[in-house]
Enzyme design. Structure first.
Site, PDB file in Angstrom:
ATOM      1  N   ASP A 176       5.470  12.189  16.271  1.00  0.00           N
ATOM      2  CA  ASP A 176       5.811  12.243  14.834  1.00  0.00           C
ATOM      3  C   ASP A 176       4.622  12.801  14.084  1.00  0.00           C
ATOM      4  O   ASP A 176       4.065  12.181  13.192  1.00  0.00           O
ATOM      5  CB  ASP A 176       6.157  10.833  14.330  1.00  0.00           C
ATOM      6  CG  ASP A 176       6.598  10.848  12.858  1.00  0.00           C
ATOM      7  OD1 ASP A 176       6.982  11.930  12.373  1.00  0.00           O
ATOM      8  OD2 ASP A 176       6.544   9.799  12.211  1.00  0.00           O
ATOM      9  N   LYS A 221       1.998  -3.953   8.906  1.00  0.00           N
ATOM     10  CA  LYS A 221       3.033  -2.925   8.952  1.00  0.00           C
ATOM     11  C   LYS A 221       4.342  -3.552   9.401  1.00  0.00           C
ATOM     12  O   LYS A 221       4.459  -4.006  10.548  1.00  0.00           O
ATOM     13  CB  LYS A 221       2.607  -1.818   9.920  1.00  0.00           C
ATOM     14  CG  LYS A 221       3.632  -0.715  10.074  1.00  0.00           C
ATOM     15  CD  LYS A 221       3.055   0.470  10.829  1.00  0.00           C
ATOM     16  CE  LYS A 221       4.075   1.583  10.931  1.00  0.00           C
ATOM     17  NZ  LYS A 221       3.534   2.792  11.532  1.00  0.00           N
ATOM     18  N   VAL A 255       0.832  -1.189   0.000  1.00  0.00           N
ATOM     19  CA  VAL A 255       0.000   0.000   0.000  1.00  0.00           C
ATOM     20  C   VAL A 255       0.869   1.243   0.000  1.00  0.00           C
ATOM     21  O   VAL A 255       0.651   2.187  -0.735  1.00  0.00           O
ATOM     22  CB  VAL A 255      -0.921   0.018   1.235  1.00  0.00           C
ATOM     23  CG1 VAL A 255      -1.728   1.303   1.274  1.00  0.00           C
ATOM     24  CG2 VAL A 255      -1.836  -1.189   1.225  1.00  0.00           C
ATOM     25  N   ALA A 256       1.888   1.207   0.843  1.00  0.00           N
ATOM     26  CA  ALA A 256       2.707   2.403   0.983  1.00  0.00           C
ATOM     27  C   ALA A 256       4.066   2.035   1.532  1.00  0.00           C
ATOM     28  O   ALA A 256       4.244   0.990   2.158  1.00  0.00           O
ATOM     29  CB  ALA A 256       2.015   3.381   1.932  1.00  0.00           C
ATOM     30  N   ARG A 257       5.042   2.897   1.272  1.00  0.00           N
ATOM     31  CA  ARG A 257       6.323   2.761   1.931  1.00  0.00           C
ATOM     32  C   ARG A 257       6.638   4.089   2.583  1.00  0.00           C
ATOM     33  O   ARG A 257       6.837   5.093   1.914  1.00  0.00           O
ATOM     34  CB  ARG A 257       7.410   2.398   0.924  1.00  0.00           C
ATOM     35  CG  ARG A 257       8.702   2.149   1.640  1.00  0.00           C
ATOM     36  CD  ARG A 257       9.831   1.812   0.718  1.00  0.00           C
ATOM     37  NE  ARG A 257      11.035   1.640   1.528  1.00  0.00           N
ATOM     38  CZ  ARG A 257      12.247   1.582   1.045  1.00  0.00           C
ATOM     39  NH1 ARG A 257      12.443   1.673  -0.242  1.00  0.00           N
ATOM     40  NH2 ARG A 257      13.272   1.441   1.837  1.00  0.00           N
ATOM     41  N   GLY A 258       6.625   4.094   3.901  1.00  0.00           N
ATOM     42  CA  GLY A 258       6.949   5.304   4.627  1.00  0.00           C
ATOM     43  C   GLY A 258       8.442   5.358   4.850  1.00  0.00           C
ATOM     44  O   GLY A 258       9.208   4.686   4.167  1.00  0.00           O
ATOM     45  N   ALA A 259       8.856   6.167   5.823  1.00  0.00           N
ATOM     46  CA  ALA A 259      10.274   6.267   6.129  1.00  0.00           C
ATOM     47  C   ALA A 259      10.726   5.016   6.857  1.00  0.00           C
ATOM     48  O   ALA A 259      11.854   4.572   6.718  1.00  0.00           O
ATOM     49  CB  ALA A 259      10.528   7.495   6.985  1.00  0.00           C
ATOM     50  N   GLU A 260       9.837   4.419   7.638  1.00  0.00           N
ATOM     51  CA  GLU A 260      10.241   3.377   8.560  1.00  0.00           C
ATOM     52  C   GLU A 260       9.714   2.019   8.197  1.00  0.00           C
ATOM     53  O   GLU A 260      10.269   1.013   8.592  1.00  0.00           O
ATOM     54  CB  GLU A 260       9.640   3.697   9.941  1.00  0.00           C
ATOM     55  CG  GLU A 260      10.417   4.613  10.775  1.00  0.00           C
ATOM     56  CD  GLU A 260      10.054   4.358  12.223  1.00  0.00           C
ATOM     57  OE1 GLU A 260      10.917   3.862  12.925  1.00  0.00           O
ATOM     58  OE2 GLU A 260       8.905   4.630  12.619  1.00  0.00           O
ATOM     59  N   ALA A 261       8.570   1.988   7.554  1.00  0.00           N
ATOM     60  CA  ALA A 261       7.866   0.719   7.444  1.00  0.00           C
ATOM     61  C   ALA A 261       7.245   0.537   6.067  1.00  0.00           C
ATOM     62  O   ALA A 261       6.973   1.503   5.357  1.00  0.00           O
ATOM     63  CB  ALA A 261       6.769   0.653   8.501  1.00  0.00           C
TER      64      ALA A 261
END
Lengths: 331, 220
Positions: free
Chosen positions: B133, B35, B14-20
């Site tokens: 955050d 996640k 679905v998504a790639r954030g900074a961490e996960a």
């Protein structure tokens, strides 16, 4: 072709750089104030700058092989920085502008780090990790300004490393000596890791690192652990900025960004996200007059010259208060 | 061996954030998000493991506690500390970041969204929790911009947050709104109004701290 002379004096470095419209550095002369003991003293640094600037101007002109009549404008660091140091550079800039009858262009020091890295790298819209003595910021452009997405909540990373090194018995500047010591370290000691969103803090780590050393941990391991932990924090907030603002590329600026371990860690992170990373050569990564000249040239074209009365220094000028009419917003 | 509770085959990124990395999975017959906190090759293994474990645990804990304070957050279905993995309820809807973008809604809807976001954060702070955050990517509107705001990713929050942590939250909101939207200053007023409703006792003090953080000297 227009040529601009830039004057930098925000902290311990006095520098004069002359650049042309292709961002080629035609000539530059710099000198860094080094205290005999302890950290930087603003007034003594300013005295150093005042004494050296006439010679630095002459040397930069000679190296560039340009005469004052070939120069289109004089640019100077308006802020942020140490008041007495900024005043020294601004006074020189005003004098030259008046004597040579040239436009005077104030420049924000942090913006200059981004602009020189942008033009040298060819990366159009990168995130800047700016890590120096007094400044620790993650900067990205948006809505007509450079925005500070993340920064230190207490002391700059370079000041942190200097303070630590001096408290451990070393001398200013601490960064390079700490870097050499850290190369011999092997054990990662536990230290506070202080990331708040996109901001960082270092004072807790300073206290903890000194305590570890007092309790008998080897200096090399303390240095290694401090570098690993502190740089991990910087890389993490840079990655957060990339993800949050949908960017890929990173440029580096500031004296601490010359550190090889930090550069390697940033490269590993950026490449894992498919982006590109650029670090200017050392002379243009640390504080330097050329980046001021280059940014002054951009500002000059966009009508950024000011009368002497409006050229006061701004020691606490925030990056996001400076309009950037020379560059468009991302669509 | 027991079959995994969530079906890998259905995993869709679905998504790639900074961490996960976040993937859509089926978990015990429910639609859910998985996640995974990625290993970060740039930092030493021991430090990386410690941070990923701490944050995974903290996120699960604070998401549940926030809900008890009346702040909408995704339900935590499962936690796997060894793999630094959470299985979460999917809250669909636009994020605040999307609402602030060029294709975002008109002013009145945006104002309502900011008011609701302010209320949610106010409640969280009044209950002693900081977010840690607080970017506009971590605020989502499951019922659309007119509905209540939900908060995502509390992994860096504090359970007994002091004035400083709350002030940082507010400071981050301010920077984000001003940096992402040309009328950020007006939207900030809407946010503050909501925040004062959610945290009537503490709003003034936290605002003052946020201002102090902004004004701090960077040359020490």
């Amino acid at each position: 072709m227009a040529v601009v002379l830039g004057i930098e004096s925000t902290a311990h470095t006095a520098s004069v750089g002359i650049v042309n419209e292709e961002a080629r550095v035609l000539g530059m002369a710099s000198d860094m104030y080094r205290p005999a003991a302890g950290g930087i003293h603003p007034r003594e640094a300013a005295n150093h700058h005042v004494e050296l600037f006439p010679d630095l101007v002459a040397r930069a002109l000679a190296a560039a092989e340009v005469a004052p009549r070939d120069i289109a404008a004089v640019a100077f660091s308006q802020g942020p920085g140490l008041g007495p140091c900024l005043r020294a550079g601004a006074t020189v800039a005003r004098t030259l502008a008046q004597v040579w009858e040239l436009p005077l262009v104030p420049v924000n020091h942090c913006v200059a780090h981004v602009e020189i890295a942008r033009i040298l790298s060819g990366l159009d819209d990168p995130v800047l990790l700016y890590a120096s003595g007094g400044n620790t910021q993650v900067i990205v452009h948006g809505a007509g300004r450079y925005r500070v997405l993340g920064e230190t909540l207490d002391i700059g990373i370079g000041n942190f490393l200097d303070k630590l090194w001096i408290a451990l018995g070393g001398t200013f500047p601490g960064g390079p000596a700490l870097e050499a010591e850290a190369l011999r370290g092997t054990e990662l000691l536990p230290l506070p890791y202080s990331v708040h969103g996109m901001d960082v803090a270092f004072s807790g780590m300073l206290t903890a690192a000194l305590a570890l050393h007092r309790q008998g941990s080897p200096l090399a391991d303390v240095a290694y652990s401090v570098e690993c932990t502190a740089y991990s924090m910087l890389v993490e907030i840079t990655e957060r900025a990339l993800a949050h603002r949908s960017r890929k590329d990173v440029v580096l600026g500031g004296g601490v960004a010359c550190n090889e371990r930090l550069r390697g860690m940033v490269r590993a992170m950026v490449e894992s996200r498919g982006g590109r990373v650029f670090a200017p050569p050392r002379s243009l990564c640390v504080d330097n007059g050329a980046m001021i000249g280059w940014t002054g040239l951009l500002a000059l074209r966009a009508g950024g010259a000011v009368p002497i009365e409006a050229s006061g220094i701004l020691p606490r000028q925030r990056t996001d208060l400076v309009p950037t009419p020379w560059r468009a917003d991302r669509p | 061996m027991e079959p995994p509770a969530e079906s890998e085959a259905a995993a869709a990124p679905v998504a790639r954030g900074a961490e996960a990395k976040i993937a859509r999975v089926e978990w015990l017959g429910l639609e859910a998000l998985r996640k995974d906190r990625d290993a970060k090759s740039y930092r030493p293994r021991a430090l990386d493991d410690r941070l990923r474990r701490e944050r995974t645990r903290n996120e699960a804990r604070l998401l549940a506690e926030a809900r008890r304070l009346g702040v909408r957050t995704p339900l935590v279905y499962d936690i796997d500390l060894r793999q630094h993995r959470l299985i979460l309820e999917e809250l669909p809807g636009p994020t605040l970041k999307e609402l602030l973008g060029a294709a975002g809604p008109e002013a009145p809807a945006l104002a309502r969204a900011l008011l609701s976001f302010g209320r949610a954060l106010g409640r969280l702070h009044a209950g002693g929790i900081s977010h840690g955050d607080l970017t506009s990517s971590n605020v989502i509107f499951p019922e659309g911009p007119g509905g209540p705001a939900a908060l995502l990713d509390l992994s860096m929050g504090e359970r007994s947050a002091g004035l400083e942590e709350k002030g940082i939250d507010l400071h981050l909101v301010e920077e984000d709104l001003l940096g992402l939207h040309p009328r950020g200053a007006e939207l900030l007023e809407d946010f503050r109004e909501g925040y004062a409703e959610g945290n009537p006792e503490g709003a003034r003090e936290v605002r003052a701290r946020a201002d102090a953080i902004k004004g701090r000297m960077r040359y020490v």
